[in-house]
Design a protein around this motif. Structure first.
Motif, PDB file in Angstrom:
ATOM      1  N   ARG A 119       0.742  -1.022   0.227  1.00  0.00           N
ATOM      2  CA  ARG A 119      -0.129   0.019  -0.027  1.00  0.00           C
ATOM      3  C   ARG A 119       1.173   1.400  -0.172  1.00  0.00           C
ATOM      4  NH1 ARG A 119      -5.401   1.511   1.079  1.00  0.00           N
ATOM      5  NH2 ARG A 119      -5.575  -0.942   1.846  1.00  0.00           N
ATOM      6  N   LYS A 143       0.707   4.136  -3.227  1.00  0.00           N
ATOM      7  CA  LYS A 143       0.932   5.305  -2.747  1.00  0.00           C
ATOM      8  C   LYS A 143       1.536   5.697  -3.167  1.00  0.00           C
ATOM      9  CE  LYS A 143      -1.317   8.463   0.523  1.00  0.00           C
ATOM     10  NZ  LYS A 143      -1.472   8.537   2.085  1.00  0.00           N
ATOM     11  N   ARG A 146      -4.968  11.330 -10.468  1.00  0.00           N
ATOM     12  CA  ARG A 146      -5.131  12.166  -9.630  1.00  0.00           C
ATOM     13  C   ARG A 146      -6.847  10.971  -9.433  1.00  0.00           C
ATOM     14  NH1 ARG A 146      -3.560  17.086 -10.785  1.00  0.00           N
ATOM     15  NH2 ARG A 146      -1.779  16.647  -9.870  1.00  0.00           N
ATOM     16  N   GLU A 147      -8.244  11.895 -10.161  1.00  0.00           N
ATOM     17  CA  GLU A 147      -8.754  11.290  -9.789  1.00  0.00           C
ATOM     18  C   GLU A 147      -9.691   9.482 -10.254  1.00  0.00           C
ATOM     19  OE1 GLU A 147     -10.103  11.782 -13.702  1.00  0.00           O
ATOM     20  OE2 GLU A 147      -9.384  13.964 -13.842  1.00  0.00           O
ATOM     21  N   LYS A 148      -8.135   9.053  -9.570  1.00  0.00           N
ATOM     22  CA  LYS A 148      -8.013   7.242  -9.641  1.00  0.00           C
ATOM     23  C   LYS A 148      -8.506   6.865  -7.876  1.00  0.00           C
ATOM     24  CE  LYS A 148      -7.693   5.958 -13.997  1.00  0.00           C
ATOM     25  NZ  LYS A 148      -8.414   6.218 -14.755  1.00  0.00           N
ATOM     26  N   ARG A 149      -8.943   5.661  -7.521  1.00  0.00           N
ATOM     27  CA  ARG A 149      -8.447   5.354  -6.317  1.00  0.00           C
ATOM     28  C   ARG A 149      -8.236   4.071  -6.438  1.00  0.00           C
ATOM     29  NH1 ARG A 149     -14.083   5.119  -3.215  1.00  0.00           N
ATOM     30  NH2 ARG A 149     -12.672   3.463  -1.946  1.00  0.00           N
ATOM     31  N   HIS A 176      -5.985   0.612  -4.831  1.00  0.00           N
ATOM     32  CA  HIS A 176      -5.267   0.169  -3.839  1.00  0.00           C
ATOM     33  C   HIS A 176      -4.633  -0.847  -3.930  1.00  0.00           C
ATOM     34  CE1 HIS A 176      -9.374  -2.024  -4.468  1.00  0.00           C
ATOM     35  NE2 HIS A 176      -9.116  -0.290  -4.523  1.00  0.00           N
ATOM     36  N   SER A 198      -6.368  -3.599  -6.020  1.00  0.00           N
ATOM     37  CA  SER A 198      -6.621  -2.850  -8.275  1.00  0.00           C
ATOM     38  C   SER A 198      -5.845  -3.313  -8.370  1.00  0.00           C
ATOM     39  CB  SER A 198      -5.977  -1.122  -8.089  1.00  0.00           C
ATOM     40  OG  SER A 198      -7.657  -0.821  -7.099  1.00  0.00           O
TER      41      SER A 198
END
Length: 122
Positions: free
Chosen positions: A20, A24, A38-41, A43, A46
């Protein structure tokens, strides 16, 4: 057999928290280059999910993917097949090759076939 494939900076095994942290860190580093990051989440799951979908697209069978991911049952692995539209199209094309041709580049469905009407007739 005792060596770890992925290690942290201390030489110990890389934990999920380490994955993680690295994800990040690299997403933050890539954001100035690829602004859509920037818009993606993103983790760690994924990465796991994307790997499973790519394996399915490459033709690897569900049982192998299930074992590789450590799933208790094949039903868990089947979730990945439900997600991908390309896999669904390929399955239909195998059963009805004359009706569903491969899509042209940049087009979701062939122009000559109304897929919704065709599915209603099944």
């Amino acid at each position: 057999p005792e060596a770890f494939l992925f290690t942290n900076r201390h030489g110990a095994k890389l934990t999920r928290f380490g994955v993680r942290y690295l994800l990040k860190k690299y997403v933050a580093a890539g954001t100035p280059v690829a602004n859509t990051m920037r818009e993606k989440r993103l983790h760690p799951h994924s990465l796991r999910h994307a790997t499973a979908v790519h394996l399915l697209k490459a033709g690897v069978d569900f049982a192998t993917i299930s074992q590789w991911l450590g799933h208790a049952t094949l039903n868990t692995t089947m979730v990945y097949a439900r997600v991908d539209l390309d896999i669904k199209r390929q399955a239909l094309a195998q059963v009805f090759p004359d009706v569903l041709a491969s899509p042209r580049a940049g087009h979701l469905s062939p122009a000559a076939v109304d897929v919704v009407d065709w599915l209603k007739r099944l």
